[in-house]
Scaffold this active site. Sequence first.
Site, mmCIF file in Angstrom:
data_model
loop_
_atom_site.group_PDB
_atom_site.id
_atom_site.type_symbol
_atom_site.label_atom_id
_atom_site.label_comp_id
_atom_site.label_asym_id
_atom_site.label_seq_id
_atom_site.Cartn_x
_atom_site.Cartn_y
_atom_site.Cartn_z
ATOM 1 N N ASP A 44 0.838 -1.202 0.000
ATOM 2 C CA ASP A 44 0.000 0.000 0.000
ATOM 3 C C ASP A 44 0.877 1.257 0.000
ATOM 4 O O ASP A 44 0.363 2.377 -0.047
ATOM 5 C CB ASP A 44 -1.035 -0.014 1.133
ATOM 6 C CG ASP A 44 -0.421 -0.075 2.511
ATOM 7 O OD1 ASP A 44 0.816 -0.161 2.624
ATOM 8 O OD2 ASP A 44 -1.188 -0.048 3.505
ATOM 9 N N SER A 45 2.206 1.067 -0.009
ATOM 10 C CA SER A 45 3.127 2.185 -0.267
ATOM 11 C C SER A 45 2.826 2.799 -1.631
ATOM 12 O O SER A 45 3.300 3.891 -1.940
ATOM 13 C CB SER A 45 4.585 1.707 -0.199
ATOM 14 O OG SER A 45 4.766 0.540 -0.971
ATOM 15 N N ASP A 83 -1.137 -6.089 -0.128
ATOM 16 C CA ASP A 83 -1.473 -5.485 1.167
ATOM 17 C C ASP A 83 -2.977 -5.323 1.319
ATOM 18 O O ASP A 83 -3.658 -4.845 0.393
ATOM 19 C CB ASP A 83 -0.848 -4.084 1.269
ATOM 20 C CG ASP A 83 0.455 -4.085 2.040
ATOM 21 O OD1 ASP A 83 0.677 -5.007 2.849
ATOM 22 O OD2 ASP A 83 1.259 -3.156 1.822
ATOM 23 N N LYS A 111 -0.951 -9.336 3.017
ATOM 24 C CA LYS A 111 -0.203 -8.842 4.179
ATOM 25 C C LYS A 111 -1.115 -7.909 4.965
ATOM 26 O O LYS A 111 -1.887 -7.153 4.370
ATOM 27 C CB LYS A 111 1.061 -8.105 3.731
ATOM 28 C CG LYS A 111 1.844 -7.473 4.904
ATOM 29 C CD LYS A 111 3.241 -7.072 4.524
ATOM 30 C CE LYS A 111 3.357 -5.755 3.805
ATOM 31 N NZ LYS A 111 2.845 -4.584 4.565
ATOM 32 N N GLU A 113 -1.050 -5.356 8.757
ATOM 33 C CA GLU A 113 -0.167 -4.725 9.739
ATOM 34 C C GLU A 113 -0.692 -4.924 11.152
ATOM 35 O O GLU A 113 -1.824 -4.516 11.457
ATOM 36 C CB GLU A 113 -0.041 -3.222 9.449
ATOM 37 C CG GLU A 113 0.652 -2.932 8.134
ATOM 38 C CD GLU A 113 0.856 -1.429 7.903
ATOM 39 O OE1 GLU A 113 0.622 -0.619 8.820
ATOM 40 O OE2 GLU A 113 1.268 -1.078 6.789
ATOM 41 N N GLU A 180 9.543 -4.109 10.360
ATOM 42 C CA GLU A 180 9.822 -2.782 9.791
ATOM 43 C C GLU A 180 10.462 -1.856 10.830
ATOM 44 O O GLU A 180 9.902 -1.617 11.907
ATOM 45 C CB GLU A 180 8.539 -2.140 9.224
ATOM 46 C CG GLU A 180 8.817 -0.731 8.697
ATOM 47 C CD GLU A 180 7.942 -0.281 7.545
ATOM 48 O OE1 GLU A 180 7.107 -1.049 7.051
ATOM 49 O OE2 GLU A 180 8.129 0.884 7.121
HETATM 50 O O1 KIV Z 1 3.609 -1.072 1.647
HETATM 51 C C1 KIV Z 1 4.761 -1.516 1.550
HETATM 52 O O2 KIV Z 1 5.414 -1.328 0.533
HETATM 53 C C2 KIV Z 1 5.283 -2.274 2.686
HETATM 54 C C3 KIV Z 1 6.734 -2.569 2.849
HETATM 55 C C4 KIV Z 1 7.033 -3.669 3.775
HETATM 56 C C5 KIV Z 1 7.689 -2.452 1.793
HETATM 57 O O3 KIV Z 1 4.540 -2.627 3.523
#
Ligand code: KIV
Length: 259
Positions: A44-45, A83, A111, A113, A180
């Site tokens: 989500d970056s 993400d 993924k 968080e 992270e």
């Molecule tokens: O959103 C992202 O790019 C990440 C990183 C771990 C690179 O969560």
Amino acid sequence: MNDLDHRFRQQKQSGQKIAALTAYDYPTARIVDEAGIDFILVGDSLGMVILGYPDTTSVTLEDMIRHTGAVARGAKLAPVIADLPIGTYGSPAQAVASARQLLAAGARGVKLEGGSALAPQIRALVEAGIPVLAHIGMLPQRVREEGGYKVKGGTLEEAGVIRDDAVAVQEAGAFAVVLEIISPGLAAEIGPTLQIPTIGIGSGEGCDGQILVLHDLVGLYPWFKPKFAKQRADTASAISGAVRDYVAAVRGDTGMTPP
Ligand code: KIV
């Protein structure tokens, strides 16, 4: 256990480090995949490096679905992990419903968080057959509450929370865990206590693998450069140079080859 569990646990046991990168579109996914990456994260970056937001908190599930589809069309070898953006995994049922949409777009896993507090979501996803990459330490989706991207694990209390989070996400069934911006000593200490691999970003070399935002690696986002990311190409300058040449050629500046 799913195929990603087997693959990455074996890689950890054999001592071969895991190299992962983000990608957000078809051409970069294809280039990264053909260069031999172990897995691709549609992070989500993309909120920052693709969509121009100040952080990841405006990214929607629709954004992630669109970019996951593009990446999945480009990646033929590496598994694509997507993400779950902020606000899409508040309960186990919501996490599974959101993840199913990312899988339908071509992701192999998701993924999310958070540590111990997210164990029910991770367990529900794994029970639904969805591989999960956990993410602990600095959580970019909480950057506003945190007041910036700060190193985690510097105090005894923080280190204890991170250790507990790592064990909790493993027990809940995650196939690997992103660490992270965790103090390098703590990251190196956590890895050997787990069966699943640790994938570091800004957490030192003592992790079982590393992940970076592609734009940081290739110098495609020159306005923000994390200190820990070694830039290995200057793509922004290459593009800028080509554009300047083109503009000069179109305008008929002397000495320039016409377009
Ligand atoms: O959103 C992202 O790019 C990440 C990183 C771990 C690179 O969560």
